[in-house]
Structures are given as C-alpha cells and as structure tokens.
Design an enzyme around this catalytic site. Sequence first.
Site, PDB file in Angstrom:
ATOM      1  N   LYS A  81      15.619   9.599  22.779  1.00  0.00           N
ATOM      2  CA  LYS A  81      16.354   8.367  23.108  1.00  0.00           C
ATOM      3  C   LYS A  81      17.830   8.707  23.316  1.00  0.00           C
ATOM      4  CE  LYS A  81      13.144   5.298  20.687  1.00  0.00           C
ATOM      5  NZ  LYS A  81      12.484   4.467  21.687  1.00  0.00           N
ATOM      6  N   HIS A  93      10.220   9.515  12.830  1.00  0.00           N
ATOM      7  CA  HIS A  93      11.353   8.910  13.537  1.00  0.00           C
ATOM      8  C   HIS A  93      12.558   8.637  12.629  1.00  0.00           C
ATOM      9  CE1 HIS A  93       8.342   8.652  16.508  1.00  0.00           C
ATOM     10  NE2 HIS A  93       7.842   7.474  16.196  1.00  0.00           N
ATOM     11  N   HIS A 140       9.475  11.246  19.721  1.00  0.00           N
ATOM     12  CA  HIS A 140      10.097  10.668  20.919  1.00  0.00           C
ATOM     13  C   HIS A 140      11.425   9.986  20.617  1.00  0.00           C
ATOM     14  CE1 HIS A 140       8.013   6.922  19.741  1.00  0.00           C
ATOM     15  NE2 HIS A 140       8.892   6.294  20.491  1.00  0.00           N
TER      16      HIS A 140
HETATM   17  C1  BG6 Z   1       5.075   5.518  17.442  1.00  0.00           C
HETATM   18  C2  BG6 Z   1       4.282   4.814  16.372  1.00  0.00           C
HETATM   19  O1  BG6 Z   1       5.375   6.824  17.059  1.00  0.00           O
HETATM   20  O2  BG6 Z   1       6.288   4.812  17.671  1.00  0.00           O
HETATM   21  C3  BG6 Z   1       4.016   3.375  16.758  1.00  0.00           C
HETATM   22  O3  BG6 Z   1       3.044   5.497  16.183  1.00  0.00           O
HETATM   23  C4  BG6 Z   1       5.294   2.662  17.122  1.00  0.00           C
HETATM   24  O4  BG6 Z   1       3.348   2.687  15.703  1.00  0.00           O
HETATM   25  C5  BG6 Z   1       6.112   3.476  18.121  1.00  0.00           C
HETATM   26  O5  BG6 Z   1       4.964   1.395  17.673  1.00  0.00           O
HETATM   27  C6  BG6 Z   1       7.495   2.880  18.306  1.00  0.00           C
HETATM   28  O6  BG6 Z   1       8.169   3.526  19.344  1.00  0.00           O
HETATM   29  P1  BG6 Z   1       9.318   2.763  20.151  1.00  0.00           P
HETATM   30  O7  BG6 Z   1       9.913   3.817  21.019  1.00  0.00           O
HETATM   31  O8  BG6 Z   1       8.666   1.657  20.892  1.00  0.00           O
HETATM   32  O9  BG6 Z   1      10.277   2.243  19.114  1.00  0.00           O
END
Ligand code: BG6
Length: 484
Positions: free
Chosen positions: A178, A236, A174
Amino acid sequence: MSAQLDLVIFGGTGDLSTRKLLPALFQLHRHGLAGRLHRIVASGRSELDLEDFHASVKSNLHAFLPAGSWSEEVWDTFRQRLCYTAINAGSAEGYHALGKLLDEGEAPARLFYLATLPSLYGEICQQLQAAGLVNGDSSVVLEKPLGHDLASCREINEQVSRVFAENATFRIDHYLGKETVQNLLALRFGNPLFQPMWNNTFVSNVQITVAEDIGVEGRGDYYAKTGALRDMVQNHLLQVLSIVAMEPPASLKPTDIRDEKMKVLRCLEPITAANVKERTVRGRYDAGAVDGKAVKGFLEEAGYQDAEGTETFVAIKASINNWRWAGVPFYLRTGKRLSRRYSEIVIEYRRQPFSLFANDPNELTNKLVIHLQPEETISLHTLNKKPGLTHRLRLQPVELHLTDDSQARGDSYDAYERLLLDAINGDQTLFMRRDEVETAWHWIDSIIAAWEENGTPIKKYISGTMGPNASTALVAVDGRAWYE
Ligand code: BG6
C-alpha cells in the site's frame, strides 16, 4: 538478472487471481511496466480450453478492474501472454506439461506464484524441483496465511527452503504494497522534522486501526479456524507496526530494512496469561446494520454456526520494550462488520508540560494521522488561534495535509501491482523475511495460549459499530480514547 521471465500462477483460477492478481497484471501491462514479464501461465485443477479460459478472464477483468481501466486494445496484447495449463498439485503429470510449455517460451527466468492452500506449498515446490522446472533463475511467491501457528509456519518455510533459497522467496503481505505504508519510510527518514520527535519523549501513544465493514464473506472453512488475530494481526498489523517503530536502516536495501523491522518484532513484550486480560479484547459481531443495510450475525452466517470460538474483532495494547518506545502503548484493533472500512495509523504526541491557554482540553493534542485506506493521505493535527475579536487566545485544531493530489484521490494503484512488479524485478524490500514471519507467530501464539489458559471470553458487538465496549475500556483505563 535475465531479461525475460515467465510467471506461473498456481491457483490461477481462484479467488485471489480473479480479484487481484490478473487485474494487477493487466494494469502493469497497460502501463507498460511489465517489461521483463514474458508470459503468464495460470494453472488450476480443471482442464480448460484456452479460449474458454480467456473468455472467463476477460469477463472477470471487466468485473474487478477499477473503473476506466478496461481497453479492448490492451486486452488483445495481454491475452497473447496468457496461457493456461491444468495441474493437480500432487501429481507429476501436470508439471511435465508445464515444463514443455515453459521450454517453448524460452524465457530463462521463472517466477512461481503460489496462491493455493498453504498446505500445498511444500508439495508444489518439491514437484517443481522433481520435474526439473526450478533453474538457477527461479523464485517463488508465497501468499498468506503462512501457517496457523509457529510450528506449521516453520514446516512450510522448511519445505519451501529445500527448493528455493531465502533470497528467491517472496512472502507477500499486501499491506506492505500500500502506497502510504511505503510513504511512511519517506516521511520518517526523508524529513528531519519528524525524526527527533519519533520516540517516547514526545509520542504518548500509537494507534493502528484496520476496520472492515464487510463480514466473513463465505470463507467458512478458512475463517472459522483462523479468526481476526491470525488473519490480520499476525501479518498486516504487525508489519505496519514494525515500519512505524523501526530504527533508521543503514540503507534502503531489503536486508537493512528487514533487519530493523525484525528488531522491533523481537522487542514486542510477550502477552501471557498474567496480563492478557488487561492487554486484549476479543469480539464477535452480532446482527446489526452496516451502511443502512441489515446484516446477519457471524454465527448465523452459513458455515459459521459452530465457530463460537472464533473472534471477528481483536484489540490489543502492545508494548515495544526498547529505548525508543518503552512506555508508549501501541494500541492495535481490527475487525469485520465495523461501522466503515478504513485503516489508519495515529501517532499522538504528548501534551505540553504546562498550558498557557484556557481552553486546552485533553483531546487537543498534536497528532500525525496516516490514512492507509480508503484515502491515502497523511495529515498533521496542530493547534492554532481561534480567529476573531471575541476569542483572545483560545486554541482550535487545524489539520495540515501532507499529501499530494494524486495520493489524496486514492486512485493510484493496487498493492498487488506494486508487489507483483517488485517480485518480477527481484526486489524483496516489501516482502517478509522468514525470521519476521516466524517471530510474529511466536508473539501471536503466546496470546492464543493465554486466551486458552484464561478462557478469555469473546464479547459480542453489534454489526455497524466499532467493536465491543471492552475495546473502548482497553484504552479508557489509560485515560485515552480511540481516534475516530
Ligand atoms: C486479508 C484477510 O489478508 O486482508 C481478509 O485475509 C481481509 O480477511 C483483507 O478482508 C483486508 O485487506 P484490505 O486490503 O481490503 O484491507
């Protein structure tokens, strides 16, 4: 591409669907962007009455939609698209009922979104195929984590690939949805200003921080076996790194972009038992205070008492061994229960070879700071003259903001809206290709093996700080500090 598509969500009553997927679909519907989408079929293990399902979606939307997004009128039309069917992943029965439902809708295209435990992905794909639900216009979205290591990731990819071709497989990260991550492509390849200086002649180091103030939030079983390296860096942080470091692609087509990202991942210098001590820091939060509130330590939280081997923080000094980046450290760090929630990329430029100015301390360098969240902004840190008669030619830092107002407000859209829309429209640019995910696992596995071989300790840090002291030391030995 066929006109109409049905979206089937496995794990349709789970946490991800509740917090992210259904609110994102509601928003797409509200903005009139879900044109191709015909129906949304949520599936879960329990038998649910449609009315009850709608009532629970409605109350969850109230809880998880951004303020000001709710509309009774939009809900009335959204609800008409929303169906529910019970499926037990391993038993054929539910799939036949799903088949009936899909046939009634007459949408030729099908998108299956798997938001269940990844260990079920293979089984679900196989059952879908056995029930004849995968037609020539079907694709699948896979949520992370894709496995626990390279071997398990390959196994999942193998099983899925027996049913869905690579060009019909959408692996979600995801962070790629962003806005500012995508804006990096525009910034880098739309501005001749930056491109000539995007290399080791001009850049001294790159820092990527993904800091969270939340703890592990009761995900006991998953997080205890996972830790920050697998949960955040494997996907990420490495995805963001590959976009920062990639060469200009031949075009903006998914294959061209993904080819270039892939080359970066292949150039990551392995971290092994020989260098893991200087290259990585593992941490675990102890009790402390975040945002003025007392919080428990990781090992005191329910479900984590035996998770002494799990890190909630990791910092890494990575190197990309290619012509553009040799000699430029990429410092990565991420952790839970840190002082605040923010994610940013800092490109720090080298100092000028000789300084004419009296006050020219080390911290006065040019930096490009790309904030991913909570704000979505980009700023260029430059130096100009301290104004006034008293200061002859003394430098002071100035920040130039390169973002327009809508981005600065940070209220544009959620990453899942972007990614769902792209998956519905069949655009794979912002999804991870199989070789990317597997190459990332290969690099991560070597770090884990090195930690095991060396018995790398997990350092404690107080909740509400920016991680263990060793993280400061990781960059300090290179004469640097984390940008904060
Ligand atoms: C997820 C993780 O992929 O991303 C989580 O499994 C984490 O542990 C989250 O909290 C963070 O996403 P964002 O978009 O809130 O930074």
